[in-house]
Design a protein around this motif. Structure first.
Motif, PDB file in Angstrom:
ATOM      1  N   VAL A  47     -70.977 -54.375 -21.513  1.00 32.47           N
ATOM      2  CA  VAL A  47     -70.789 -54.813 -20.157  1.00 32.47           C
ATOM      3  C   VAL A  47     -69.638 -55.661 -20.178  1.00 32.47           C
ATOM      4  O   VAL A  47     -68.921 -56.063 -21.347  1.00 32.47           O
ATOM      5  CB  VAL A  47     -71.976 -55.927 -19.584  1.00 32.47           C
ATOM      6  CG1 VAL A  47     -73.148 -55.062 -19.364  1.00 32.47           C
ATOM      7  CG2 VAL A  47     -72.208 -57.080 -20.549  1.00 32.47           C
ATOM      8  N   ASN A  48     -68.884 -56.040 -19.023  1.00 37.64           N
ATOM      9  CA  ASN A  48     -67.634 -56.349 -19.114  1.00 37.64           C
ATOM     10  C   ASN A  48     -67.458 -57.454 -17.656  1.00 37.64           C
ATOM     11  O   ASN A  48     -68.177 -57.032 -16.572  1.00 37.64           O
ATOM     12  CB  ASN A  48     -66.712 -55.443 -18.859  1.00 37.64           C
ATOM     13  CG  ASN A  48     -65.095 -55.854 -19.275  1.00 37.64           C
ATOM     14  OD1 ASN A  48     -64.426 -56.300 -18.157  1.00 37.64           O
ATOM     15  ND2 ASN A  48     -64.481 -55.661 -20.294  1.00 37.64           N
ATOM     16  N   MET A  49     -66.673 -58.543 -18.010  1.00 30.41           N
ATOM     17  CA  MET A  49     -66.740 -59.642 -16.937  1.00 30.41           C
ATOM     18  C   MET A  49     -65.343 -60.028 -16.651  1.00 30.41           C
ATOM     19  O   MET A  49     -64.507 -60.124 -17.486  1.00 30.41           O
ATOM     20  CB  MET A  49     -67.579 -60.601 -17.281  1.00 30.41           C
ATOM     21  CG  MET A  49     -69.073 -60.347 -17.158  1.00 30.41           C
ATOM     22  SD  MET A  49     -69.938 -61.296 -18.355  1.00 30.41           S
ATOM     23  CE  MET A  49     -69.668 -60.163 -19.935  1.00 30.41           C
ATOM     24  N   ASP A  50     -65.007 -60.250 -15.322  1.00 33.58           N
ATOM     25  CA  ASP A  50     -63.598 -61.101 -15.031  1.00 33.58           C
ATOM     26  C   ASP A  50     -63.868 -62.415 -15.893  1.00 33.58           C
ATOM     27  O   ASP A  50     -64.441 -62.924 -15.958  1.00 33.58           O
ATOM     28  CB  ASP A  50     -63.641 -61.194 -13.530  1.00 33.58           C
ATOM     29  CG  ASP A  50     -62.507 -61.998 -13.390  1.00 33.58           C
ATOM     30  OD1 ASP A  50     -61.417 -61.368 -12.906  1.00 33.58           O
ATOM     31  OD2 ASP A  50     -62.366 -62.960 -13.209  1.00 33.58           O
ATOM     32  N   GLU A  51     -62.409 -62.911 -16.270  1.00 36.45           N
ATOM     33  CA  GLU A  51     -62.526 -64.029 -17.345  1.00 36.45           C
ATOM     34  C   GLU A  51     -62.934 -65.340 -16.598  1.00 36.45           C
ATOM     35  O   GLU A  51     -63.326 -66.306 -17.030  1.00 36.45           O
ATOM     36  CB  GLU A  51     -61.155 -64.192 -17.711  1.00 36.45           C
ATOM     37  CG  GLU A  51     -59.920 -64.442 -16.673  1.00 36.45           C
ATOM     38  CD  GLU A  51     -58.668 -64.631 -17.097  1.00 36.45           C
ATOM     39  OE1 GLU A  51     -58.363 -64.445 -18.123  1.00 36.45           O
ATOM     40  OE2 GLU A  51     -57.576 -64.378 -16.187  1.00 36.45           O
ATOM     41  N   GLY A  52     -62.904 -65.075 -15.097  1.00 32.97           N
ATOM     42  CA  GLY A  52     -63.389 -66.358 -14.401  1.00 32.97           C
ATOM     43  C   GLY A  52     -65.032 -66.369 -13.847  1.00 32.97           C
ATOM     44  O   GLY A  52     -65.270 -67.289 -13.238  1.00 32.97           O
ATOM     45  N   ARG A  53     -65.661 -65.395 -14.240  1.00 35.18           N
ATOM     46  CA  ARG A  53     -67.111 -65.363 -13.884  1.00 35.18           C
ATOM     47  C   ARG A  53     -67.930 -66.341 -14.721  1.00 35.18           C
ATOM     48  O   ARG A  53     -67.886 -66.719 -15.749  1.00 35.18           O
ATOM     49  CB  ARG A  53     -67.679 -63.996 -14.398  1.00 35.18           C
ATOM     50  CG  ARG A  53     -66.981 -62.781 -13.537  1.00 35.18           C
ATOM     51  CD  ARG A  53     -67.652 -62.906 -12.145  1.00 35.18           C
ATOM     52  NE  ARG A  53     -67.243 -61.769 -11.406  1.00 35.18           N
ATOM     53  CZ  ARG A  53     -66.363 -61.880 -10.372  1.00 35.18           C
ATOM     54  NH1 ARG A  53     -65.955 -62.796  -9.818  1.00 35.18           N
ATOM     55  NH2 ARG A  53     -66.043 -60.740  -9.740  1.00 35.18           N
ATOM     56  N   ARG A  54     -68.716 -66.970 -13.757  1.00 37.62           N
ATOM     57  CA  ARG A  54     -69.699 -68.054 -14.487  1.00 37.62           C
ATOM     58  C   ARG A  54     -70.698 -67.498 -15.605  1.00 37.62           C
ATOM     59  O   ARG A  54     -71.043 -68.121 -16.207  1.00 37.62           O
ATOM     60  CB  ARG A  54     -70.589 -68.524 -13.078  1.00 37.62           C
ATOM     61  CG  ARG A  54     -71.261 -69.547 -13.405  1.00 37.62           C
ATOM     62  CD  ARG A  54     -70.138 -71.004 -13.607  1.00 37.62           C
ATOM     63  NE  ARG A  54     -71.046 -72.026 -13.364  1.00 37.62           N
ATOM     64  CZ  ARG A  54     -70.459 -73.318 -13.875  1.00 37.62           C
ATOM     65  NH1 ARG A  54     -69.495 -73.295 -14.523  1.00 37.62           N
ATOM     66  NH2 ARG A  54     -71.188 -74.423 -13.502  1.00 37.62           N
ATOM     67  N   ARG A  55     -70.748 -66.071 -15.247  1.00 39.22           N
ATOM     68  CA  ARG A  55     -71.883 -65.500 -16.344  1.00 39.22           C
ATOM     69  C   ARG A  55     -71.252 -65.698 -17.611  1.00 39.22           C
ATOM     70  O   ARG A  55     -72.065 -65.780 -18.675  1.00 39.22           O
ATOM     71  CB  ARG A  55     -71.725 -63.977 -15.779  1.00 39.22           C
ATOM     72  CG  ARG A  55     -72.844 -63.393 -16.473  1.00 39.22           C
ATOM     73  CD  ARG A  55     -72.955 -61.739 -15.810  1.00 39.22           C
ATOM     74  NE  ARG A  55     -71.918 -61.792 -14.373  1.00 39.22           N
ATOM     75  CZ  ARG A  55     -71.437 -60.826 -14.197  1.00 39.22           C
ATOM     76  NH1 ARG A  55     -71.414 -59.652 -14.935  1.00 39.22           N
ATOM     77  NH2 ARG A  55     -70.564 -60.671 -13.097  1.00 39.22           N
ATOM     78  N   LEU A  56     -70.053 -65.918 -17.588  1.00 40.24           N
ATOM     79  CA  LEU A  56     -69.502 -66.039 -19.302  1.00 40.24           C
ATOM     80  C   LEU A  56     -69.897 -67.543 -19.877  1.00 40.24           C
ATOM     81  O   LEU A  56     -70.435 -67.216 -21.081  1.00 40.24           O
ATOM     82  CB  LEU A  56     -68.132 -65.940 -19.248  1.00 40.24           C
ATOM     83  CG  LEU A  56     -67.416 -64.456 -18.904  1.00 40.24           C
ATOM     84  CD1 LEU A  56     -65.854 -64.595 -18.913  1.00 40.24           C
ATOM     85  CD2 LEU A  56     -67.773 -63.681 -20.290  1.00 40.24           C
TER      86      LEU A  56
END
Length: 135
Positions: A47-56
């Motif tokens: 999976v891949n997320m934008d660097e600003g995602r709270r999910r990180l």
């Protein structure tokens, strides 16, 4: 719930660009579910997320996740993967999001101005329904 390895009929469903939802856990234990792209990458799920995602932040605090993949042709057929993130890294050159975008859209990811983070989920258990029951 069956344990890995994933049988061929489940891998076939996961190899397609189907709709999916990932659930992470906030620090207070509250689950948070959002739509996501995924890609079966060997025996793990990318999976891949934008660097600003709270999910990180959620994943850094607690790597446990579920990913539910719905068969695009029949949502009564679906697989839920229970696992944990075992690797996270910056997506240098946006190579991983490009892989995901090509899988879903046939072209590279259009938004090139923000960093991305890739995460690989190790499958601990899975549950199938419809055409992908745990046979």
């Amino acid at each position: 719930m069956p344990n890995p390895p994933l049988p061929d009929h489940v891998r076939e469903l996961l190899a397609k660009p189907n709709p999916s939802v990932i659930t992470t856990l906030r620090a207070d234990g509250q689950p948070v579910s959002v739509a996501t792209w995924y890609l079966l990458d060997g025996d793990r799920v990318l999976v891949n997320m934008d660097e600003g995602r709270r999910r990180l932040t959620h994943l850094r605090n607690d790597p446990r996740v579920t990913i539910t993949v719905l068969d695009a042709d029949s949502w009564y057929t679906h697989v839920s993967i229970i696992g944990r993130v075992v690797e996270m890294k910056d997506d240098e050159g946006l190579a991983d999001i490009d892989r995901l975008s090509r899988h879903y859209n046939g072209r590279r990811y259009p938004n090139r101005d923000r960093g991305r983070v890739s995460a690989w989920v190790k499958v601990d258990r899975w549950h199938g329904w419809g055409a992908v029951t745990g046979r």
